[in-house]
Scaffold this motif. Sequence first.
Motif, PDB file in Angstrom:
ATOM      1  N   HIS A   8       0.832  -1.216   0.000  1.00 22.20           N
ATOM      2  CA  HIS A   8       0.000   0.000   0.000  1.00 22.20           C
ATOM      3  C   HIS A   8       0.861   1.258   0.000  1.00 22.20           C
ATOM      4  O   HIS A   8       0.471   2.278  -0.599  1.00 22.20           O
ATOM      5  CB  HIS A   8      -0.934  -0.021   1.201  1.00 22.20           C
ATOM      6  CG  HIS A   8      -1.999  -1.071   1.127  1.00 22.20           C
ATOM      7  ND1 HIS A   8      -2.880  -1.167   0.075  1.00 22.20           N
ATOM      8  CD2 HIS A   8      -2.311  -2.101   1.972  1.00 22.20           C
ATOM      9  CE1 HIS A   8      -3.704  -2.189   0.268  1.00 22.20           C
ATOM     10  NE2 HIS A   8      -3.378  -2.773   1.408  1.00 22.20           N
TER      11      HIS A   8
ATOM     12  N   ARG B  78       1.930   2.394  -3.404  1.00 22.72           N
ATOM     13  CA  ARG B  78       0.806   2.996  -4.130  1.00 22.72           C
ATOM     14  C   ARG B  78       0.266   4.240  -3.427  1.00 22.72           C
ATOM     15  O   ARG B  78      -0.789   4.755  -3.785  1.00 22.72           O
ATOM     16  CB  ARG B  78      -0.299   1.945  -4.305  1.00 22.72           C
ATOM     17  CG  ARG B  78       0.144   0.829  -5.263  1.00 22.72           C
ATOM     18  CD  ARG B  78      -0.561  -0.492  -5.031  1.00 22.72           C
ATOM     19  NE  ARG B  78      -0.070  -1.498  -5.987  1.00 22.72           N
ATOM     20  CZ  ARG B  78       1.059  -2.192  -5.826  1.00 22.72           C
ATOM     21  NH1 ARG B  78       1.812  -2.000  -4.746  1.00 22.72           N
ATOM     22  NH2 ARG B  78       1.443  -3.073  -6.730  1.00 22.72           N
TER      23      ARG B  78
ATOM     24  N   ALA C 116      -1.158   4.568  -0.661  1.00 17.41           N
ATOM     25  CA  ALA C 116      -2.493   4.338  -0.112  1.00 17.41           C
ATOM     26  C   ALA C 116      -2.441   3.827   1.319  1.00 17.41           C
ATOM     27  O   ALA C 116      -3.467   3.419   1.864  1.00 17.41           O
ATOM     28  CB  ALA C 116      -3.240   3.330  -0.990  1.00 17.41           C
ATOM     29  N   LEU C 117      -1.270   3.856   1.955  1.00 17.82           N
ATOM     30  CA  LEU C 117      -1.126   3.305   3.291  1.00 17.82           C
ATOM     31  C   LEU C 117      -1.693   4.263   4.331  1.00 17.82           C
ATOM     32  O   LEU C 117      -1.391   5.458   4.333  1.00 17.82           O
ATOM     33  CB  LEU C 117       0.348   3.034   3.595  1.00 17.82           C
ATOM     34  CG  LEU C 117       0.670   2.396   4.954  1.00 17.82           C
ATOM     35  CD1 LEU C 117       0.010   1.037   5.089  1.00 17.82           C
ATOM     36  CD2 LEU C 117       2.175   2.295   5.149  1.00 17.82           C
TER      37      LEU C 117
END
Length: 547
Positions: free
Chosen positions: A131, A134, A136-137
């Motif tokens: 993540h 990307r 998105a963590l």
Amino acid sequence: MVEDLEVLGPTEGYETILTPHALRFVASLVAEHAPRIDALLLRRRELRARYDAGQRPDFLAETADIRAGDWTVAPIPADLLDRRVEITGPVDPKMIINALRSGANVFMADCEDSCAPTWANEIGGQLALYHAVRRALTFDDPITGKHYALDDGDGAERRLATLMVRPRGLHLPEHHVTFEGRPIPGCLLDFGLYFFHNAAELLARGSGPYFYLPKLESHLEARLWNDVFIRAQDRLGIPRGSIRATVLIETLPAAFEMDEILYELREHSAGLNCGRWDYIFSFIKTFRAHPAFVLPDRAQVGMTQPFMRAYTARVIETCHRRRIHAMGGMAAQIPIKDDPQANRAAMEKVRADKLREVQAGHDGTWVAHPGLIGIAREAFDAHLPGPNQIDVPRDHVRADAAALVAVPEGTRTEEGLRQNVRVGIQYLEAWLSGNGCVPLYSLMEDAATAEISRAQVWQWLAHGAALTDEHGVARVLTRERLHAVIDEELAAIRQRVGADRFDSGRFGPARELFERLSTDDELEDFLTLAAYEQITTVRAPGATNHE
């Protein structure tokens, strides 16, 4: 089960990572390279036996042409040109988010020394890295309620640190995954899962799959990794040379093969790093049989000792001759919030250490805490106008074999023994509880410092070292005295942390492990191998230590 590879650990929640395609990819790496790893680990044991018998490490005659050759490594990727400040830490979501947003140039996400290798830590870490790549963590702290995220949610691009990943060393197995009934090398699981899921995504984002390689002892081990890289890139259709790896020179044998290690990885190299704490541990391990090499207190074996200066100088000279980064070592200090005077003294130590590194020729350095980034950057900015100083040759360096094995000078004291006991047992207690990165006495400790602590106690005991007490009286260390000191220090720890914390923790198993490793007839190669048996949740058929 995927062909001959079987996952014995829990898979719920990890479906994104433990896909059939990813596991087949890992299985292909294991099938091809695990036998070579076994052979290389056997070679390590054979070499250590020769050192025990009196042989000394030396430069290899058969590779003299490589050392003398006029070759360089491949050009450096743009996002690795400037590495003046790197921060390291384990692969948990909060650490990853804070480190990538810390202002450091590089974050080394660690699956090794600062990560206790529980299944949840290692595979949960892979999911967090997936993540993070990307952007998105996120992480919601269950204690404070604070929300952490890489993306602020306003659509603005944030400058994040370049991500590098350190897989486990060749010696560490993963009991939760077997191939043909045997535990697989943990390093191939760490590398394989991260590379499979993230290599293409990283390249699409203008970066690449970058790694740190720990505990290497020879150029043959570097050759193994280079072959792993080639096969992995070819199987996934990733251009060769996309992978870049920095090798930690943290073993004494590797210090004699720096040129050869860079040569083996020249298509994939990102330079060398001075892994100073593991290097001291390796010095003890290499000369474990010889009383002439007994070290003084750990606190006295710093970077100004002649053998440490020789080793770092050779790293810099070798790397710059081969046109690649020579990275400095770790500043393990952490800010001391409740004692301004002690904090100022600690930060001055960091400042002096980083100034010494940049003036010696290092192209970057490590810190363990975000609070040290500004100090390290200030020191490097003042003496590093460009992205690095690779163009500055260090041809005057002549670190010969004798310099690399010069025994450090200093005193051996009972207080040094007590410090080893305090740090070693408390670190092991945290590690057995699943935490591999532990603040102790205003330092961020990882497995390397615990290795020094228990190995030094073993060395003193095995060779009958005399330790001077606070009254100036020197007494030979015995098992009985060590046992009494451990009793006294554990009582002090219990009083400091409180009875509830002590009694609910894992201080008993930590004490047993530390004392056993310190008093065994032979020095155990890695405490993490013995400790791993206490945290793994499976006992796979055919499970054995790889080292």
